[in-house]
Design a protein around this motif. Structure first.
Motif, short mmCIF file in Angstrom:
data_model
loop_
_atom_site.label_atom_id
_atom_site.label_comp_id
_atom_site.label_asym_id
_atom_site.label_seq_id
_atom_site.Cartn_x
_atom_site.Cartn_y
_atom_site.Cartn_z
N LEU A 152 -30.00 -15.31 15.72
CA LEU A 152 -29.09 -15.25 14.96
C LEU A 152 -27.72 -14.32 14.70
O LEU A 152 -26.75 -14.52 14.92
N CYS A 153 -28.06 -12.93 15.18
CA CYS A 153 -26.24 -11.80 14.75
C CYS A 153 -26.18 -11.82 15.85
O CYS A 153 -24.89 -10.73 16.43
N GLY A 154 -27.27 -11.74 17.02
CA GLY A 154 -26.82 -11.35 18.58
C GLY A 154 -26.74 -9.50 19.04
O GLY A 154 -26.30 -9.65 20.39
N ALA A 155 -27.04 -9.35 18.07
CA ALA A 155 -27.42 -7.42 18.10
C ALA A 155 -29.10 -7.23 19.40
O ALA A 155 -29.48 -7.88 19.07
N HIS A 156 -28.43 -6.60 20.46
CA HIS A 156 -29.61 -6.19 20.91
C HIS A 156 -29.64 -5.39 20.97
O HIS A 156 -29.98 -4.17 20.00
N GLU A 157 -30.88 -5.15 21.55
CA GLU A 157 -32.56 -4.12 21.40
C GLU A 157 -32.08 -2.52 21.40
O GLU A 157 -32.50 -1.97 20.62
N THR A 158 -30.97 -2.43 21.86
CA THR A 158 -30.54 -1.06 21.77
C THR A 158 -29.75 -0.55 20.53
O THR A 158 -29.51 0.42 20.13
N GLN A 159 -29.47 -1.75 19.91
CA GLN A 159 -28.70 -1.35 19.23
C GLN A 159 -29.58 -1.49 17.39
O GLN A 159 -29.48 -0.84 16.76
N THR A 160 -30.54 -1.98 17.99
CA THR A 160 -31.39 -2.49 16.44
C THR A 160 -32.41 -3.07 16.78
O THR A 160 -33.34 -2.98 17.75
N ALA A 161 -34.13 -2.43 15.51
CA ALA A 161 -35.12 -2.82 16.23
C ALA A 161 -35.76 -3.73 16.33
O ALA A 161 -34.94 -5.26 15.45
N ASP A 194 -40.41 -15.89 3.96
CA ASP A 194 -41.29 -16.72 4.73
C ASP A 194 -41.93 -17.79 4.40
O ASP A 194 -42.44 -18.63 4.78
N LYS A 195 -40.73 -18.48 3.32
CA LYS A 195 -40.61 -19.85 2.98
C LYS A 195 -39.73 -20.57 3.74
O LYS A 195 -39.50 -21.33 3.34
N ASP A 196 -38.75 -19.97 4.64
CA ASP A 196 -37.24 -20.18 5.52
C ASP A 196 -37.88 -20.18 6.93
O ASP A 196 -38.81 -19.52 7.45
N ASP A 197 -37.90 -21.97 7.51
CA ASP A 197 -38.37 -21.92 8.75
C ASP A 197 -37.37 -22.28 9.63
O ASP A 197 -37.25 -23.00 10.65
N THR A 198 -36.12 -21.44 9.21
CA THR A 198 -34.97 -21.94 10.07
C THR A 198 -35.29 -21.52 11.51
O THR A 198 -35.74 -20.39 11.57
N ASP A 199 -35.46 -22.32 12.11
CA ASP A 199 -35.29 -22.27 13.72
C ASP A 199 -34.13 -21.91 14.54
O ASP A 199 -32.68 -22.66 14.61
N PHE A 200 -33.97 -20.43 15.12
CA PHE A 200 -32.67 -19.85 15.21
C PHE A 200 -32.44 -19.60 17.28
O PHE A 200 -31.44 -19.74 17.47
N ARG A 201 -33.27 -20.34 17.40
CA ARG A 201 -33.52 -20.17 19.33
C ARG A 201 -32.06 -20.90 19.79
O ARG A 201 -31.77 -20.60 20.46
N GLY A 202 -32.23 -21.94 18.70
CA GLY A 202 -31.08 -22.59 19.75
C GLY A 202 -29.63 -22.46 19.56
O GLY A 202 -28.54 -23.04 20.50
#
Length: 334
Positions: A152-161, A194-202
């Motif tokens: 969603l936001c592009g943050a890398h795993e080195t920046q946040t869990a 958990d009611k949100d089914d937005t798919d951010f993989r696109g």
């Protein structure tokens, strides 16, 4: 460890031969050295975890929103704050004597032992695959597919869990199949109910979008002077001033307002980098015009977002319109 002193060989390995792609090797060696040459897997794993800042951040959030909140409401602890941020906790009552602390700690041990004996593996039952827990192999595949970035936001795993999130929530019939998982950072995932089914993989796939015939999509690599994962920089082909630079998203997108936040973050980072570089190359630069043309009526002639970074010097000819209009080209520039 044998009685023979092979420390010189180990020192040579640490100093000259150890090739590091992560922190793991020196951490493991430290544990072995501190343990007189031996350590259990659990001991090594604990040491690695102590350096895993995103995981510490994750459990810090769990502490505030779960156990810290419960103990605070029961009047047992109170938060320590820096401004509005919680940075720790303290016991509400004065800290007891050393003897009393030992007694209370032993009582906690007893409660832990009793709870573990009673519940057994069910303690972690909420983390079974059917209840939302993601196995290590599945997590690896999802993160690899997402290139270790929040989708969603592009943050890398080195920046946040990074969390592995169900796209279609299990409460709405979502499966535990790989196709129903996406990588979201802690902030994005905890904001998603958990009611949100937005798919951010696109979002991730769309970063590769290019358009045939677009001068920026088909730009030769020789023009690029700097880049990061999501954008690149070139010198303007029709510069307003010397070192006039364009910062351009790699994804083909016509309107600035259609950029993802991750792309805006990347553009800002590259603008900051180029600003520093320009000042190093030319100390006479005293200011900058930074501008974007969005739409034909605003002067946009190349319909692929590009941000102008125009160096200004005290001896530049003044722009009677105040400088910002200098960004709007009278002819197609690139």
């Amino acid at each position: 460890m044998t009685s023979n002193d092979n420390s010189s060989d180990l020192e040579d390995f640490i100093v000259t031969r150890m090739r590091m792609s992560h922190i793991y090797q020196p951490v493991m060696l430290k544990v072995l050295l501190d343990g007189n040459g031996e350590a259990s897997l659990k001991e090594i794993a604990k040491a690695l975890l102590s350096y895993d800042l995103p995981q510490i951040e994750y459990y810090g959030l769990r502490t505030k929103r779960m156990v810290g909140d419960v103990l605070t409401k029961n009047g047992v602890v109170e938060p320590i704050k820096s401004g509005s941020a919680i940075v720790g906790y303290r016991l509400v009552d004065d800290c007891p004597s050393e003897r009393r602390r030992a007694t209370l700690s032993a009582l906690c041990d007893d409660r832990l032992a009793h709870f573990i004996e009673k519940r057994g593996e069910a303690i972690w039952g909420h983390r079974s695959l059917s209840n939302g827990y993601v196995s290590g192999s599945t997590r690896y595949e999802v993160l690899k597919r997402a290139k270790y970035r929040c989708e969603l936001c592009g943050a890398h795993e080195t920046q946040t869990a990074l969390h592995i999130d169900h796209i279609i929530p299990r409460s709405k019939g979502g499966s535990d199949g790989l196709s129903n998982f996406q990588a979201l950072c802690m902030s994005c995932n905890t904001s998603k109910r958990d009611k949100d089914d937005t798919d951010f993989r696109g979002v991730l796939a769309s970063y590769d979008t290019r358009e045939q015939g677009c001068v920026f999509c088909e730009l030769g690599a020789g023009r690029i002077i700097a880049e990061n994962e999501l954008c690149f920089a070139i010198r303007d082909g029709f510069p307003v001033t010397h070192l006039h630079t364009l910062v351009i998203p790699k994804r083909h997108v016509a309107d600035y307002f259609d950029l993802y936040q991750s792309e805006r973050n990347a553009i800002d980072a590259l603008l900051q980098e180029r600003r520093r570089q320009v000042r190093e190359e030319d100390p006479t630069v005293t200011g900058f015009n930074v501008g974007i043309n969005a739409g034909a009526s605003a002067g946009q002639t190349v319909f692929h977002v590009h941000v102008h970074l125009i160096p200004r010097r005290d001896d530049d000819v003044a722009d009677p319109t105040g400088g910002v209009r200098g960004v709007i080209p009278s002819k197609q520039r690139y």
